[in-house]
Motif scaffolding. Structure first.
Motif, short mmCIF file in Angstrom:
data_model
loop_
_atom_site.label_atom_id
_atom_site.label_comp_id
_atom_site.label_asym_id
_atom_site.label_seq_id
_atom_site.Cartn_x
_atom_site.Cartn_y
_atom_site.Cartn_z
N THR A 213 -18.53 59.06 143.79
CA THR A 213 -18.57 58.60 145.18
C THR A 213 -19.18 57.21 145.28
O THR A 213 -18.72 56.37 146.05
N VAL A 214 -20.25 56.95 144.51
CA VAL A 214 -20.94 55.66 144.60
C VAL A 214 -20.69 54.79 143.38
O VAL A 214 -21.35 53.77 143.21
N SER A 215 -19.78 55.19 142.51
CA SER A 215 -19.57 54.45 141.25
C SER A 215 -19.16 53.01 141.49
O SER A 215 -19.61 52.09 140.79
N ASP A 216 -18.30 52.76 142.48
CA ASP A 216 -17.88 51.38 142.76
C ASP A 216 -19.05 50.53 143.24
O ASP A 216 -19.15 49.35 142.91
N VAL A 217 -19.94 51.16 143.99
CA VAL A 217 -21.12 50.43 144.47
C VAL A 217 -22.03 50.07 143.30
O VAL A 217 -22.59 48.98 143.24
N LEU A 218 -22.16 50.99 142.34
CA LEU A 218 -23.00 50.71 141.18
C LEU A 218 -22.46 49.54 140.37
O LEU A 218 -23.22 48.69 139.89
N VAL A 219 -21.16 49.51 140.20
CA VAL A 219 -20.54 48.39 139.48
C VAL A 219 -20.84 47.08 140.20
O VAL A 219 -21.20 46.07 139.59
N TRP A 220 -20.68 47.09 141.51
CA TRP A 220 -20.95 45.89 142.31
C TRP A 220 -22.41 45.48 142.19
O TRP A 220 -22.73 44.29 142.02
N LEU A 221 -23.32 46.46 142.25
CA LEU A 221 -24.74 46.16 142.16
C LEU A 221 -25.10 45.48 140.84
O LEU A 221 -25.88 44.52 140.81
N GLN A 222 -24.52 45.98 139.75
CA GLN A 222 -24.83 45.40 138.44
C GLN A 222 -24.37 43.95 138.34
O GLN A 222 -24.94 43.17 137.58
N GLU A 223 -23.38 43.58 139.11
CA GLU A 223 -22.89 42.21 139.09
C GLU A 223 -23.62 41.32 140.09
O GLU A 223 -23.40 40.11 140.12
N HIS A 224 -24.49 41.90 140.92
CA HIS A 224 -25.18 41.14 141.97
C HIS A 224 -26.68 41.49 141.99
O HIS A 224 -27.28 41.60 143.06
N LEU A 225 -27.26 41.67 140.83
CA LEU A 225 -28.67 42.04 140.77
C LEU A 225 -29.59 40.94 141.28
O LEU A 225 -30.75 41.19 141.63
N ASP A 226 -29.09 39.71 141.32
CA ASP A 226 -29.91 38.60 141.79
C ASP A 226 -29.95 38.50 143.30
O ASP A 226 -30.67 37.66 143.86
N GLU A 227 -29.20 39.36 143.98
CA GLU A 227 -29.13 39.31 145.43
C GLU A 227 -29.99 40.41 146.06
O GLU A 227 -30.13 41.50 145.50
N GLU A 228 -30.53 40.11 147.24
CA GLU A 228 -31.25 41.11 148.00
C GLU A 228 -30.24 41.91 148.84
O GLU A 228 -29.44 41.32 149.58
#
Length: 320
Positions: A213-228
């Protein structure tokens, strides 16, 4: 006073872990004014034992040698996390503690102490690869996999391989003082005390989720760890309400969005410290911590050492 040291050996013993105890307590350094120990190895399984490295060793003493020891050490061995141990050895260890001796394990030797019941209600450590199995087999002890050693009164446990040196030097320091421990460490060309714990050596792969359910969000998060980012923003990306998203995230990752992101930022910082020459300030920016002070705070809490010390460990002093 610690004077008499015996090492209890089992078939499949690890030569290095055995050598650690032999080097600290079995080497005669009296010519330098350092204490000498009445030292011996004792076999629990016959006079000839096979080591994990494939060669054999002959042992002159049996378990009777443990009866006079002030310290009984149990080094690691092959498949100690999945084998049974001689009842005679377990009885000897229990008798030793009952009469006031100390017992110490190096790495998977902790399974022997646990099987003897000497760790019930106590804290213990082991190489991080064995930590989950130790917890599963012995739920009545508290496993702490992020430290180098733990001293719980008469029972001392240490983590993998070289952590046995840390534990042995700790015992020397406790019995004979820092000066003696430091001089032995210099002879061995090792630090008398290491900063941090084994948390800095634990491999932490990206956590798997229990669903998609949240897998796509996790992928996005790993690519944007520098963002708040906020939970509300992540929920919008997942097409859920914030409350539903937070609940699903917890179910599938076992943690909160904040803690998950924090853990991934620390992982990224570790990779950058190991593999790049970027400054700590630059790494703090790339990982979303913002400042070197914030990175240091969270890094120390998660890994047990500072970013610069971590870089020295994995890349040498020149890199730091």
């Amino acid at each position: 006073m610690l004077r008499n040291v015996a090492v209890a050996l089992l078939d499949g013993v690890n030569p290095f872990e055995l050598g650690v105890v032999c080097e600290v307590f079995g080497t005669d350094r009296t010519d330098e004014g350092l204490p000498a120990y009445d030292f011996a190895v004792a076999s629990a399984e016959g006079p000839v034992l096979r080591t994990e490295a494939g060669f054999t060793i002959r042992v002159d003493h049996g378990l009777e040698r443990l009866e006079s020891a002030d310290l009984i050490a149990v080094p690691a061995g092959r498949s100690f996390d999945a084998r049974s141990f001689p009842p005679e050895l377990l009885d000897a260890l229990r008798r030793g503690v009952a009469r006031g001796a100390r017992v110490a394990s190096v790495c998977s030797g902790v399974f022997v102490l646990a099987a003897a019941g000497l760790l019930d209600g106590r804290r213990a450590t082991v190489h991080w690869r064995h930590a989950e199995e130790l917890k599963r087999q012995y739920p009545h002890l508290t496993v702490e996999p992020d430290v180098l050693y733990i001293d719980e009164g008469p029972v001392i446990t240490s983590a993998g391989t070289a952590a046995g040196i840390d534990a042995c030097l700790h015992l020397v320091r406790k019995e004979h003082g820092s000066e003696v421990a430091n001089r032995i460490a210099r002879r061995m060309v090792v630090p008398p005390h290491r900063d941090g714990g084994q948390a800095q050596y634990i491999e932490r792969p990206v956590p798997r989720t229990g669903g998609d359910t949240v897998s796509d969000v996790l992928v996005w998060l790993q690519e944007h760890l520098d963002e708040e980012v906020t939970v509300e923003q992540l929920a919008t990306r997942a097409l859920m309400s914030p409350r539903t998203f937070a609940r699903r995230f917890q179910q599938e990752t076992g943690t909160t969005p904040y803690r998950w992101v924090l853990g991934q930022r620390v992982l990224l910082a570790q990779r950058l410290l190991e593999g790049t020459d970027e400054t700590v300030d630059a790494i703090a920016g790339r990982t979303g911590f913002g400042t070197a002070a914030a990175l240091r705070h969270h890094f120390v809490r998660a890994v047990g050492t500072t970013p610069n010390a971590y870089r020295r460990t994995f890349r040498g002093p020149e890199a730091a």
